[in-house]
Design a protein around this motif. Structure first.
Motif, PDB file in Angstrom:
ATOM      1  N   PHE A  73       0.815  -1.224  -0.148  1.00  0.00           N
ATOM      2  CA  PHE A  73       0.116   0.032  -0.177  1.00  0.00           C
ATOM      3  C   PHE A  73       0.936   1.300  -0.028  1.00  0.00           C
ATOM      4  O   PHE A  73       0.572   2.388  -0.568  1.00  0.00           O
ATOM      5  N   LEU A  74       1.739   1.237   0.751  1.00  0.00           N
ATOM      6  CA  LEU A  74       2.676   2.450   0.972  1.00  0.00           C
ATOM      7  C   LEU A  74       3.501   2.715  -0.397  1.00  0.00           C
ATOM      8  O   LEU A  74       3.637   3.765  -0.901  1.00  0.00           O
ATOM      9  N   ALA A  75       3.782   1.622  -1.138  1.00  0.00           N
ATOM     10  CA  ALA A  75       4.533   1.691  -2.324  1.00  0.00           C
ATOM     11  C   ALA A  75       3.391   2.345  -3.515  1.00  0.00           C
ATOM     12  O   ALA A  75       3.676   3.242  -4.294  1.00  0.00           O
ATOM     13  N   PHE A  76       2.317   1.860  -3.332  1.00  0.00           N
ATOM     14  CA  PHE A  76       1.297   2.275  -4.141  1.00  0.00           C
ATOM     15  C   PHE A  76       1.126   3.820  -3.923  1.00  0.00           C
ATOM     16  O   PHE A  76       0.962   4.736  -4.799  1.00  0.00           O
ATOM     17  N   SER A  77       1.280   4.262  -2.464  1.00  0.00           N
ATOM     18  CA  SER A  77       0.911   5.711  -2.232  1.00  0.00           C
ATOM     19  C   SER A  77       2.003   6.476  -2.729  1.00  0.00           C
ATOM     20  O   SER A  77       1.692   7.643  -3.497  1.00  0.00           O
ATOM     21  N   GLN A  78       3.229   6.136  -3.143  1.00  0.00           N
ATOM     22  CA  GLN A  78       4.387   6.917  -3.741  1.00  0.00           C
ATOM     23  C   GLN A  78       3.772   7.048  -5.239  1.00  0.00           C
ATOM     24  O   GLN A  78       4.190   8.056  -5.677  1.00  0.00           O
ATOM     25  N   HIS A  79       3.205   6.185  -5.841  1.00  0.00           N
ATOM     26  CA  HIS A  79       2.966   6.390  -7.277  1.00  0.00           C
ATOM     27  C   HIS A  79       1.752   7.513  -7.196  1.00  0.00           C
ATOM     28  O   HIS A  79       1.891   8.345  -8.419  1.00  0.00           O
ATOM     29  N   VAL A  80       0.843   7.317  -6.428  1.00  0.00           N
ATOM     30  CA  VAL A  80      -0.195   8.403  -6.164  1.00  0.00           C
ATOM     31  C   VAL A  80       0.499   9.658  -6.069  1.00  0.00           C
ATOM     32  O   VAL A  80       0.025  10.719  -6.699  1.00  0.00           O
ATOM     33  N   GLN A  81       1.064   9.800  -5.348  1.00  0.00           N
ATOM     34  CA  GLN A  81       1.881  10.937  -4.733  1.00  0.00           C
ATOM     35  C   GLN A  81       2.724  11.630  -6.240  1.00  0.00           C
ATOM     36  O   GLN A  81       2.500  12.801  -6.423  1.00  0.00           O
ATOM     37  N   TYR A  82       3.551  10.771  -6.566  1.00  0.00           N
ATOM     38  CA  TYR A  82       4.223  11.354  -7.705  1.00  0.00           C
ATOM     39  C   TYR A  82       3.204  11.831  -8.912  1.00  0.00           C
ATOM     40  O   TYR A  82       3.492  12.812  -9.579  1.00  0.00           O
ATOM     41  N   PHE A  83       1.946  10.945  -9.030  1.00  0.00           N
ATOM     42  CA  PHE A  83       1.169  11.493 -10.166  1.00  0.00           C
ATOM     43  C   PHE A  83       0.515  12.509  -9.854  1.00  0.00           C
ATOM     44  O   PHE A  83       0.212  13.627 -10.520  1.00  0.00           O
ATOM     45  N   LYS A  84      -0.093  12.766  -8.595  1.00  0.00           N
ATOM     46  CA  LYS A  84      -1.056  13.714  -8.155  1.00  0.00           C
ATOM     47  C   LYS A  84      -0.119  15.002  -7.924  1.00  0.00           C
ATOM     48  O   LYS A  84      -0.552  16.224  -8.087  1.00  0.00           O
ATOM     49  N   THR A  85       1.214  15.006  -7.893  1.00  0.00           N
ATOM     50  CA  THR A  85       1.881  16.239  -7.731  1.00  0.00           C
ATOM     51  C   THR A  85       2.697  16.604  -8.859  1.00  0.00           C
ATOM     52  O   THR A  85       3.592  17.587  -9.053  1.00  0.00           O
ATOM     53  N   GLN A  86       2.210  16.058  -9.823  1.00  0.00           N
ATOM     54  CA  GLN A  86       2.725  16.139 -11.224  1.00  0.00           C
ATOM     55  C   GLN A  86       4.193  15.881 -11.248  1.00  0.00           C
ATOM     56  O   GLN A  86       4.987  16.745 -11.825  1.00  0.00           O
ATOM     57  N   LYS A  87       4.589  14.950 -10.828  1.00  0.00           N
ATOM     58  CA  LYS A  87       5.968  14.299 -10.671  1.00  0.00           C
ATOM     59  C   LYS A  87       6.830  15.171  -9.768  1.00  0.00           C
ATOM     60  O   LYS A  87       8.096  15.250 -10.012  1.00  0.00           O
ATOM     61  N   MET A  88       6.353  15.993  -8.909  1.00  0.00           N
ATOM     62  CA  MET A  88       7.194  16.940  -8.078  1.00  0.00           C
ATOM     63  C   MET A  88       7.444  16.351  -6.654  1.00  0.00           C
ATOM     64  O   MET A  88       8.450  16.996  -6.126  1.00  0.00           O
ATOM     65  N   ALA A  89       6.822  15.399  -6.293  1.00  0.00           N
ATOM     66  CA  ALA A  89       7.171  14.909  -4.642  1.00  0.00           C
ATOM     67  C   ALA A  89       6.294  13.798  -4.153  1.00  0.00           C
ATOM     68  O   ALA A  89       5.501  13.444  -4.771  1.00  0.00           O
ATOM     69  N   PHE A  90       7.215  12.878  -3.444  1.00  0.00           N
ATOM     70  CA  PHE A  90       6.631  11.689  -2.951  1.00  0.00           C
ATOM     71  C   PHE A  90       7.395  11.428  -1.612  1.00  0.00           C
ATOM     72  O   PHE A  90       8.536  11.856  -1.470  1.00  0.00           O
ATOM     73  N   VAL A  91       6.903  10.663  -0.785  1.00  0.00           N
ATOM     74  CA  VAL A  91       7.504  10.167   0.497  1.00  0.00           C
ATOM     75  C   VAL A  91       8.432   8.838   0.052  1.00  0.00           C
ATOM     76  O   VAL A  91       7.837   8.051  -0.516  1.00  0.00           O
ATOM     77  N   SER A  92       9.386   8.985   0.358  1.00  0.00           N
ATOM     78  CA  SER A  92      10.468   7.963   0.036  1.00  0.00           C
ATOM     79  C   SER A  92      10.718   6.728   1.105  1.00  0.00           C
ATOM     80  O   SER A  92      11.427   5.807   0.898  1.00  0.00           O
TER      81      SER A  92
END
Length: 142
Positions: free
Chosen positions: A96-115
């Motif tokens: 789920f947390l790996a999935f969350s990274q993809h959503v964050q990357y998509f929703k921030t237009q490739k600008m941010a995600f928790v790593s």
């Protein structure tokens, strides 16, 4: 800087839950459970001083108690693949947390995600936020 990472990580994780809620509203309930996770609460405490001494500043974080189980590292800074975990429930949280990274990357237009995701069953701590070199164009500073 750590408190800024916690604030941004909380915002980014909430973005994922909003994304999921919107999908459920459009397509109906999911055939599986979504882990309910959040980052620890945190605050700065500044020592009251007298006699001209320099005040010390402390970062206070919510305790990850025994009910959260042992401390685990779900994802690190090196790979988007969850680390090997000892039980099925932890692996599901890791995915789920790996999935969350993809959503964050998509929703921030490739600008941010928790790593860096780590903590207990539902409480997370000590995140790292990866950002694009262009995030400053939005007037955001981390």
């Amino acid at each position: 800087m750590e408190i800024a990472c916690l604030v941004w990580a909380r915002v980014l994780l909430n973005l994922v839950y909003q994304f999921i809620e919107k999908d459920i509203d459009l397509h109906g309930p999911l055939p599986f459970c979504i882990p309910q996770m959040h980052f620890v609460e945190a605050a700065l405490a500044i020592e009251e001083v007298k006699d001209g001494k320099e005040a010390r500043t402390f970062l206070l974080e919510e305790v990850i108690g025994e009910s959260e189980g042992r401390f685990r590292k779900y994802l690190n800074n090196v790979s988007p693949v969850p680390l090997p975990l000892s039980c099925k429930e932890d692996m599901e949280r890791g995915h789920f947390l790996a999935f969350s990274q993809h959503v964050q990357y998509f929703k921030t237009q490739k600008m941010a995600f928790v790593s860096d995701y780590q903590g207990g069953k539902s409480l997370l701590t000590d995140p790292q936020v990866v950002t694009s070199e262009y995030i400053h164009l939005l007037g955001i500073s981390l």
